[in-house]
Design an enzyme around this catalytic site. Structure first.
Site, PDB file in Angstrom:
ATOM      1  CD  GLU A 214      -2.577   1.536   2.507  1.00  0.00           C
ATOM      2  OE1 GLU A 214      -2.660   0.604   3.324  1.00  0.00           O
ATOM      3  OE2 GLU A 214      -3.225   2.588   2.593  1.00  0.00           O
TER       4      GLU A 214
ATOM      5  CG  ASP B 286       7.959   8.480  14.594  1.00  0.00           C
ATOM      6  OD1 ASP B 286       8.956   9.212  14.512  1.00  0.00           O
ATOM      7  OD2 ASP B 286       6.793   8.912  14.575  1.00  0.00           O
TER       8      ASP B 286
ATOM      9  CG  ASP C   9       8.080  13.800  17.004  1.00  0.00           C
ATOM     10  OD1 ASP C   9       7.671  13.767  15.831  1.00  0.00           O
ATOM     11  OD2 ASP C   9       8.188  14.849  17.679  1.00  0.00           O
TER      12      ASP C   9
END
Ligand code: SF4
Ligand SMILES: [Zn+2]
Lengths: 508, 441
Positions: B53, B118, B120
């Protein structure tokens, strides 16, 4: 790549279930000399169910074995859901398993080991067929089966367990002493409180890819290096369980693919559908229909007694029908059927039933109309008209999955078919011990939200019989409500018990 | 000093907000070929690409999910047609995502996916003192750099992964993509367990002590895996938290220390008094703490008092320096993550790969913006930006436009990574094939 593979030649894909039962041409002659002792087919108590049963199975066994296993699985599912204290959980689980799925170890005496193990195996395989068809069912099946397996593993005889593990020949690499002493500090750091390094050297460690023991990884109970988790003996159950789940998951998917071929066997499909429907509604299938007959032990109930019994002993579904009839002086067809059969099964004889219903409809109906239309139906449901079938009262499963109530209907199960507000209203009206806004009510509503209707109903039973059953004991012995008449019978029984206990105290 | 990060130096005509700029970037600079090979792991398009996808963001807020492509040419064509402001990469499904409507809804199921992480900067707001919110500077990047080092080490040494690609997220964070075959096929359960293992710093604003990894045993050892991480970050703790960020200055810093350390009332009070005059640096305080620890140790290295205290200092260091990962991103195969080499719409910077060995020196503000790259392309061809190794201008004709821009070193780094991924993929296939041959005997 992610499974703890087995080198057991019998576990190869060639012996994986084809169409399921009996697809394997292999013939084994049991070298069984007497009625007991393990045979070559079932040398161990624990079983990974890698080979489909090869013997002939009668249709009756097919169903009976499956139903008794289903009882255990539904019970496990309900127990897992109730976050009980571990001790109580174990006790309840233990009693269900003993009752419906006992398995003895090789050393047990006076037990027909082979028979027990065959039952266990057949039950498992039939349910595989029934539950392979949707991801939901598969997931639930794997979850409950592995819990059953875990329980058996933990209660197994230590020696037999080791033998069994050996027979599976997992690809586990044993960590030798040299490597252990190299990693000593690291391994010791992961042990629970108060453990020390000498324990590491004395323990049997295996190393496996870390992803085969996710539960140990997430809780940091293992040392991990180079992609391997170092698992001490005490945690090896995690490995076994992971392997069990994975193999079962794969096998179920394969069975699902080959199932369409079985659709042609119209003797099996109805049974399988029935089983899976029960499992989805969290209710164990009913193997008895004694409610078709009037319970010979039940005392005669008269029309006059119904009201008093209703407020004391009726489950929500019947209470609702009872108050509807009182209020509206009318019930629609399915409501009459559900309530009428319930009354019949609790011991209201035909003549009294006619009185009760006549009164129930009251002035809204002429005698003429009653005699013409309703009398016949009542007699019919008592097996006195038409085909003269003695209809059994509806079980929870039938009520939950049967005809959905329309706008004017009052039948069904309130836990399932009512809006939350209405259900709460009904509950506080029917059961005065349940208070609006109480913790208990919220608990019940939580189960409803999770679609565990029978758990909700069972909880209400517990709440309304505080002197007789504790939380977690259900209607007794940890059993769930699965028939309104069972609910009623138990409630009545407890009332008698309490009275019986109270009376001697009054005599001084 | 905080350095704000506006999209500096981007002339109006080269803003990432302009569709023409984006289109020029996609047409001339995006590295389609290595990008395809990175996802596909071999030259012939496989399910790793065809069943994957891609989610496009069009304009400001239109989100188009479930795009999938037969090959990289189709992919490029669609990118140039749709000209997305950014796009994200999802999992490999059992059905081509764009065909999902042809099957019943529950059939569509994510099967494979790189393991991703991830980190951050916003999760570090309570520990950094130089910037807050969307801002980032060289100084607070130090926290990210420390996190990258620890996570990289732990994923490689403990969990055995080899192919980690670290990618700057274009603004204030960093992503990691792991392409090992067995990382791709991890189930959600397995991913969750790994994430839980790595979630050492846990708890929201209201929780003061965020490190509780000793299973309630405050005199027990750390799990050796965390202990190793601790060794890696101790020096960074001193350099970054104590010296550069001066995290424990002033009264507030003192109170933080006292709330996290296991010391008795009297000691706490005496420190409080001692440190009340301003000008006592974090480093001074820490030295005091360490010498107190040394005293306790002398009294008994195995005493519960010492163990408790020294454990609390370890937990404190972990709380400041251990990677704070965004757990949700990593737990499920179907989480979408922004692709490498897309442009961050806010800053105009390219999401470029980062080399772990140089992560300490990484300068987020020096990452090229799309505007800068296009200007470099506009320069006359006789003056290429890239010099040969001997410092001479490259004589050969450059094959790709990007080679004339400051994007080149990043694409080189990416290609090196992709080559390694492909080599392993090939070898894994060979093993399978060989074993097939031997079975035929
Ligand atoms: S669970 Fe069964 S007994 Fe309880 S209310 Fe529903 S149908 Fe009636
Ligand atoms: Zn900063």
């Amino acid at each position: 790549m992610f499974k703890a593979t087995s080198r057991n030649p019998q576990a190869g894909p060639s012996s994986r279930p084809g169409s399921g039962l009996g697809s394997n041409p292999e013939v084994k002659i049991n070298r069984r000399l007497s009625g007991s002792g393990p045979s070559s087919r079932y040398p161990y108590r624990l079983n990974f169910y890698e080979r489909p049963p090869t013997m002939d199975i009668t249709l009756e066994e097919f169903e009976i074995f499956a139903i008794s296993r289903l009882k255990v699985l539904t019970q496990i599912h309900a127990l897992l859901d109730r976050s009980l204290p571990p001790q109580q959980y174990r006790e309840l689980l233990s009693s269900t398993v003993k009752q419906h799925a006992a398995l003895s170890s090789n050393t047990a005496r006076n037990v027909r080991l082979d028979e027990e193990r065959r039952r266990d195996e057949v039950g498992h395989w039939v349910l595989r067929l029934a539950f392979c068809r949707s991801p939901d069912l598969r997931e639930k099946f794997i979850k409950t089966e592995s819990e059953l397996f875990r329980w058996r593993f933990e209660t197994d005889d230590a020696v037999e367990k080791q033998e069994w593990l050996k027979s599976l020949r997992f690809d586990w690499v044993t960590v030798d002493q040299a490597e252990k002493s190299l990693l000593l500090k690291n391994l010791a750091s992961c042990l629970p409180k108060n453990a020390n390094e000498s324990q590491v050297m004395g323990d049997h460690y295996v190393k496996v890819p870390w992803y085969t023991v996710p539960d140990l990884v997430s809780t940091r109970r293992v040392y991990i290096t180079g992609g391997n988790a170092y698992v001490p003996q005490a945690y090896q159950i995690s490995l076994v369980l992971q392997a069990f789940r994975e193999r079962l998951g794969k096998a179920l998917e394969m069975t699902a693919k080959s199932l369409p071929r079985m659709d042609e066997d119209d003797r099996l499909m109805p049974i399988l559908s029935h089983l899976s429907l029960s499992f989805l509604t969290n209710i164990s299938a009913n193997d008895n229909n004694f409610f078709g007959e009037q319970d010979p032990n039940s005392e005669k109930v008269t029309a006059d007694m119904v009201d008093a019994l209703a407020v004391k002993h009726f489950p929500a579904c019947q209470y609702n029908l009872w108050r509807r009839l009182k209020r509206d002086r009318h019930l629609k067809h399915y409501g009459r059927l559900q309530f009428g059969l319930f009354l019949k099964a609790l011991g209201l004889p035909l003549d009294e039933a006619l009185v009760y219903w006549r009164r129930g409809y009251g002035q809204t109906m002429s005698d003429d109309k009653f005699n013409k239309e309703y009398k016949y139906n009542i007699r019919h449901s008592y097996g006195q008209e038409g085909k003269r079938t003695n209809y059994p009262a509806k079980s929870c499963q039938q009520i939950l999955t049967g005809a959905q109530p329309g706008a004017q209907d009052s039948h069904g199960c309130p836990y399932r078919h009512f809006a939350p507000e209405q259900l709460q209203q009904l509950l506080v009206e029917a059961y005065p011990v349940i208070q609006v806004g109480s913790l208990e009510l919220r608990e019940v509503m939580d189960s409803v939200k999770k679609t565990h209707y029978h758990v909700a109903c069972t909880r209400v039973f517990e709440l309304t019989h505080p002197g007789n059953v504790k939380k977690g004991e259900g209607i007794g012995g940890g059993n769930m409500v699965n028939h309104p008449n069972e609910y009623y019978n138990k409630s009545l029984e407890y009332e008698k018990e309490s009275k019986g206990m109270a009376e001697p105290m009054q005599t001084d | 000093m905080p350095v704000p990060m506006p999209a500096q130096g981007i002339g109006h005509c080269h803003s990432a907000k302009s569709p023409e700029v984006m289109l020029a970037f996609y047409r001339r600079l995006f590295p389609y070929k290595p990008f395809f090979l990175w996802l596909n792991q071999e030259h012939v398009p496989s399910r790793l690409f065809t069943h994957r996808e891609f989610a496009f963001t069009l304009g400001e807020s239109t989100y188009v999910r479930y795009n999938s492509f037969n090959n990289v040419e189709d992919f490029k064509k669609e990118i140039l047609r749709a000209n997305p402001t950014r796009f994200e990469i999802g999992p490999i499904y059992n059905v081509r995502p764009r065909d999902r409507k042809s099957v019943p809804q529950h059939v569509l199921r994510p099967e494979l996916r790189e393991l991703v992480f991830d980190i951050d900067m916003t999760d570090y707001d309570e520990v950094r003192t130089c910037c807050s919110g969307g801002n980032i500077c060289r100084r607070c990047w130090g926290f990210i750099a420390a996190a990258v080092k620890v996570l990289d080490q732990s994923l490689r040494d403990s969990f055995g992964f080899k192919h980690l690609l670290w990618v700057y997220s274009g603004r204030r964070g960093i992503h990691c993509w792991i392409s090992d075959r067995h990382a791709l096929s991890l189930t959600d359960d397995q991913r969750r367990s790994l994430v839980q293992f790595l979630e050492v710093v846990k708890g929201g604003k209201e929780v003061a002590k965020k490190v509780n990894v000793r299973n309630g045993n405050d005199i027990g050892p750390l799990n050796a895996n965390i202990e190793h991480a601790l060794d890696t970050i101790k020096a960074d703790f001193v350099r970054i938290a104590l010296m550069d960020q001066n995290c424990f200055a002033e009264e507030k810093g003192t109170e933080t220390l006292l709330s996290l350390l296991a010391v008795d009332r009297d000691t706490a009070d005496s420190w409080r008094r001692k440190w009340s005059s301003s000008g006592v640096s974090s480093m001074d305080k820490w030295q005091e703490i360490m010498s107190y620890g040394a005293k306790l140790m002398k009294a008994g290295a195995n005493s519960a008092a010492f163990r408790k205290f020294s454990n609390s200092t370890e937990d404190l260091i972990l709380q400041y320096m251990y990677p704070r990962i965004d757990a949700e991103v990593s737990k499920r195969r179907n989480h979408l993550l922004k692709s490498p080499f897309v442009i961050h719409p806010g800053t105009g910077r390219v999401c470029v790969p980062v080399e772990v060995s140089k992560v300490d020196d990484f300068e987020p503000t020096a990452v090229p913006t799309v505007g800068q790259l296009l200007r470099e392309l506009d320069r006359p061809a006789g003056n290429p930006a890239v010099k040969g190794e001997d410092g001479q201008d490259e004589a050969r004709k450059l094959e790709h436009d990007y080679e004339r821009t400051s994007l080149k070193p990043y694409i080189d780094l990416f290609e090196k990574h992709v080559t390694a991924v492909m080599r392993d993929n090939r070898e894994a296939k060979k093993v399978v094939q060989d074993s097939k041959v031997s079975l035929d005997f």
